[in-house]
Design a protein around this motif. Structure first.
Motif, mmCIF file in Angstrom:
data_model
loop_
_atom_site.group_PDB
_atom_site.id
_atom_site.type_symbol
_atom_site.label_atom_id
_atom_site.label_comp_id
_atom_site.label_asym_id
_atom_site.label_seq_id
_atom_site.Cartn_x
_atom_site.Cartn_y
_atom_site.Cartn_z
ATOM 1 N N ASP A 29 0.850 -1.183 0.000
ATOM 2 C CA ASP A 29 0.000 0.000 0.000
ATOM 3 C C ASP A 29 0.894 1.243 0.000
ATOM 4 N N ASP A 30 0.284 2.436 0.056
ATOM 5 C CA ASP A 30 1.062 3.679 -0.019
ATOM 6 C C ASP A 30 2.036 3.823 1.146
ATOM 7 N N ALA A 31 1.706 3.186 2.294
ATOM 8 C CA ALA A 31 2.569 3.309 3.470
ATOM 9 C C ALA A 31 3.712 2.306 3.441
ATOM 10 N N GLY A 32 3.764 1.493 2.395
ATOM 11 C CA GLY A 32 4.831 0.516 2.293
ATOM 12 C C GLY A 32 4.558 -0.787 3.022
ATOM 13 N N SER A 33 3.303 -0.980 3.467
ATOM 14 C CA SER A 33 2.946 -2.223 4.149
ATOM 15 C C SER A 33 2.439 -3.233 3.124
ATOM 16 N N PRO A 34 2.836 -4.506 3.239
ATOM 17 C CA PRO A 34 2.348 -5.518 2.300
ATOM 18 C C PRO A 34 0.825 -5.682 2.388
ATOM 19 N N ILE A 35 0.196 -5.953 1.273
ATOM 20 C CA ILE A 35 -1.252 -6.156 1.233
ATOM 21 C C ILE A 35 -1.529 -7.656 1.063
ATOM 22 N N PRO A 36 -2.071 -8.289 2.079
ATOM 23 C CA PRO A 36 -2.417 -9.712 1.929
ATOM 24 C C PRO A 36 -3.721 -9.890 1.160
#
Length: 830
Positions: A29-36
């Motif tokens: 996502d935009d915050a750099g967190s992986p999207i499961p």
């Protein structure tokens, strides 16, 4: 030089692959967190996958594509160009769809069960599932082709250059890349099976007629083939629970799925002129036996068109790192959707770490040529295959070219040649022999057609024999041997005595499975460890030769047993057996006796029992499946009930037999799969002896003075603590499979499994059988109140160990009563 070429092949293989498109990476996502659980498909197709818990994905197709479409509810869909045929380490960022945030639910967590269109569709699936599939027709027939392959995966230079593959490097010529995981793999075994399936829903019967079977290197090994069949047993995606690897996984189509999964309606489109909805699902909780994936469902019949399932990585299952399933359905008759393709991939590995090496097990099943409402005679379904047909296992290439519903790849064809070559390498043969010993317990002496063993019975210890060594052997030409001889010799270093046994059996009629057997044994045995007297001449009692025991293990009996038996299986899984046996029993220890009075005045005492018995018994095991057609068969499944009924007649005077009496015995054992609640085992035993008999012929409630957990015994009872002539026992055990421990934060990652048990026994003994006892010890029977025990266990410790904490419930005032004890066992289970 050859190693360098193979290493170069490994490096260049991805870019040399022609006619394929491969892509892998992570979605953020935009915050750099992986999207499961994001949806990833090849642009312009329905071929796709979803990201895992870490946002990673891998996708592959035999077709050529130039882009990916990545979507996630609550985020802007994104198309990503694929400039090459192989595109790894992609980093894809999705921006939030700010304009529609008030209209959609972002499914980064639990989804609402109300006003969810995906759940509305799920309810339609439940309503219509019985109108789809084969249950909607009277009779059916279809062709079935099944291919099972095992591959060594995560191939790297360290493995190729390891010493274990010295002089076997040529096997790496067959390497490929998995379209599911993106890992390199080496095919090492392949099995093909072609059959015709007949079914009648009115009769409730189905029969699968095997037309051909072959595999690489072990074509005629029916035991191996049966193992593979049980490992990948079939299941119905519409069932509430999908059962494989001895586990029950909650189906995403289950009526309890709403409480187990999150569902999101993600897309809709035409698939082969049928409008379908795409639903993504993923588990609400970790550590449970669940899946993640998506499915496409038709909008009129509400039948599944395509579905994929991937087991949640945190699921409490051993030795399996990945499970991935694909199923495809098509409209074949009056809008009824029937399965046409089933693909099952499992990654067996000692560890679940991302880079750990393992073995892929892949099953592809194809269905074709459906025919309906063609009635067959009921006898067709009841006919049993009773003889080994070598032609079925040795079909030529022409047969397989006709029966294969999809062609073998170049690498799959190469496995047949590779394994034939590998079997000629002495080092491989040694590795194979070592593995065979671990699996079967026997060392195969091929030149003499003998199996030496079982190796696990070689050493034992008890208070009478001290250290005991045992060596046994059996004839073995192949698994369809119509006759078999078996024997053993044993020696105790403390009593300085040699023991031995020999038996033989022959199959006289294949159809009725008429078997004649006989033998003789002279040994030391703990006869108080089982209620049902074994007629197996070479039976070995763990209680008499365990390495570790609690208390004294000196109440042993010196046994001489001669037995002759005839058995038949006229009906499938119903065995009727008649035995005639002669045995002598006397104490093997000066601290234990079997003395009894031989006269009414109680002045004459005998220390040895000589007894002739006639036994008629029946064993019924509905649902049991076996492999092989010889005098001995191998059981290939375990979830079936066992019912035993036996009648014994002791004949006084025949061969100087001492006693005249009758005995009736019954037992019923049933293992149960309880879905998401785990597994449950129950056993009931009952029996009664009519007539006067001494201790050696009475029914002793089986104690267990071993430190091993032995199902069917009472771990807090000493041997001979309760002696009866009428008895009833109950054994209950439930394994929750980690359902409770999985909810405790500190225990969750250990994947422990909780087990509870209850055991009860009631019995009585007549005054006549008390009076015949000459040991000056009055027998105790649990007649005033039933005896009971309970236990709490922890299983799956380090994946192999189980420990049970056992508590005695009553009769605590009995001398030497053991109120608490700990037993353990090695368990290798999924």
């Amino acid at each position: 030089m050859k190693r360098i070429l193979i290493l170069l092949l490994l490096v260049l293989l991805p870019v040399l692959t022609i006619g394929q498109t491969k892509a892998g990476g992570i979605v953020y996502d935009d915050a750099g967190s992986p999207i499961p659980f994001a949806n990833v498909v090849f642009a312009g197709s329905t071929e796709g996958t979803i990201t895992n818990e870490d946002g990673r994905f891998y996708i592959q197709s035999d077709a050529t594509y130039t882009g990916l479409k990545v979507s996630f509810v609550g985020f802007q869909s994104k198309e990503v160009a694929l400039p090459q045929k192989v595109n790894y380490d992609l980093k894809i960022t999705l921006g939030e769809e700010t304009e529609s945030l008030s209209e959609v639910v972002i499914y980064t967590g639990k989804q609402s069960k109300k006003n969810n269109p995906a759940i509305d569709i799920l309810r339609k699936i439940w309503e219509n599932k019985r109108s789809n599939g084969l249950s909607n027709v009277k009779q059916y027939q279809y062709d079935k082709y099944e291919k099972v392959e095992f591959d060594l995966n995560t191939i790297d230079s360290a493995l190729i250059n390891s010493k274990i593959f010295n002089k076997m490097e040529f096997i790496f010529d067959q390497m490929d890349t998995s379209r599911i995981t993106g890992k390199t793999y080496l095919p090492i075994f392949i099995n093909e099976r072609s059959s015709k399936v007949y079914g009648d829903n009115i009769l409730g019967k189905e029969k699968e007629e095997l037309e051909g079977n072959r595999n690489s290197g072990f074509s005629t090994n029916q035991t191996l083939i049966a193992f593979i069949q049980e490992l990948y047993n079939e299941f119905n995606i519409y069932d509430n629970y999908l059962k494989f690897f001895d586990k029950s996984f909650v189906s995403p189509l289950s009526t309890t799925g709403i409480d187990t999964y999150n569902y999101v309606l993600a897309d809709s489109t035409f698939i082969k002129d049928k409008w379908c909805y795409n639903i993504i699902y993923y588990p609400r909780r970790s550590n449970e036996l669940t899946f993640k994936g998506d499915f496409w469902v038709n909008d009129t019949t509400w039948a599944i068109k395509e579905i994929n399932l991937q087991v949640n990585k945190s699921a409490n299952i051993n030795w399996v790192k990945e499970i991935y399933i694909e199923q495809e359905y098509d409209v074949l008759n009056d809008s009824v959707f029937l399965i046409t393709r089933d693909y099952f991939l499992s990654d067996f590995s000692l560890r679940k770490k991302e880079g750990s090496r393992g073995i892929y097990g892949k099953r592809t099943t194809l269905y074709d040529n459906y025919t309906f409402d063609k009635k067959l005679d009921e006898k067709v379904y009841d006919e049993r295959v009773s003889k080994y047909d070598e032609d079925v296992y040795t079909k030529g290439d022409d047969f397989w070219e006709e029966k294969r519903l999809e062609p073998l790849s170049k690498d799959e064809k190469g496995v047949y040649v590779m394994l034939d070559s590998l079997k000629k390498v002495p080092k491989f043969q040694r590795l194979y022999d070592a593995g065979a010993v671990l699996v079967s317990g026997y060392y195969e002496w091929d030149k003499a057609n003998l199996d030496i063993g079982p190796v696990f019975s070689a050493l034992g210890f008890n208070d009478v024999e001290g250290l005991r060594v045992r060596l046994g052997a059996r004839t073995y030409f192949d698994q369809n041997d119509p006759w078999r001889l078996e024997g053993f010799g044993a020696y105790g270093f403390k009593d300085d005595k040699f023991k031995f046994g020999i038996s033989g059996k022959i199959l006289l009629d294949n159809k009725a499975r008429l078997i004649v057997s006989g033998g003789y044994r002279q040994d030391i045995e703990q006869i108080a460890a089982s209620l049902t007297t074994s007629t197996d001449v070479l039976g070995r009692n763990l209680a008499s030769s365990s390495l570790v025991t609690v208390g004294n293990n000196d109440q042993l009996t010196s046994l001489k047993l001669a037995n002759f038996a005839i058995e038949a299986e006229f009906l499938k899984n119903l065995i009727i057996r008649s035995d005639m046996s002669y045995r002598t029993l006397k104490s093997a220890s000066p601290t234990f006796n079997l003395d009894y009075f031989t006269d009414f005045s109680q002045t004459e005492i005998a220390s040895e029992v000589k007894q002739t018995e006639l036994v008629l018994s029946a064993i019924f095991e509905p649902g049991k499946r076996t492999s092989g057609y010889g005098v001995e068969r191998t059981t290939s499944n375990e979830w079936f009930p066992t019912l035993f009924l036996g009648y014994t007649k002791g004949v006084e005077g025949l061969f100087n037999s001492d006693f005249d009496y009758e005995k009736l015995q019954f037992s019923y054992r049933q293992p149960w799969r309880m879905g998401g609640l785990g597994t449950f085992s129950s056993t009931i035993e009952a029996g009664k002896t009519f007539g006067e008999v001494p201790l050696g012929l009475l029914s002793v409630i089986p104690g267990n003075q071993n430190l091993f957990s032995i199902y069917g015994t009472f771990p807090q009872l000493n041997y001979y603590e309760f002696v009866t002539d009428t008895y009833a026992t109950l054994h209950l055990e439930h394994n929750f499979g980690g359902r409770l421990f999985g909810k405790i934060p500190l225990l969750k990652k250990l994947n422990l499994r909780e087990i509870i048990g209850f055991r009860g026994a009631w019995g009585e003994i007549s005054n006549e059988n008390q009076l015949i006892n000459a040991s000056n010890i009055r027998y105790i029977a649990p007649d005033s109140k039933p005896y009971y025990e309970y236990s709490f266990g922890v299983g799956n410790i380090l994946k192999i160990l189980r420990i049970d904490f056992n508590f005695r419930g009553n009769y605590l005032e009995v001398p030497d009563a053991r109120k608490f004890g700990v037993t353990g066992a090695l368990e290798f289970s999924f």
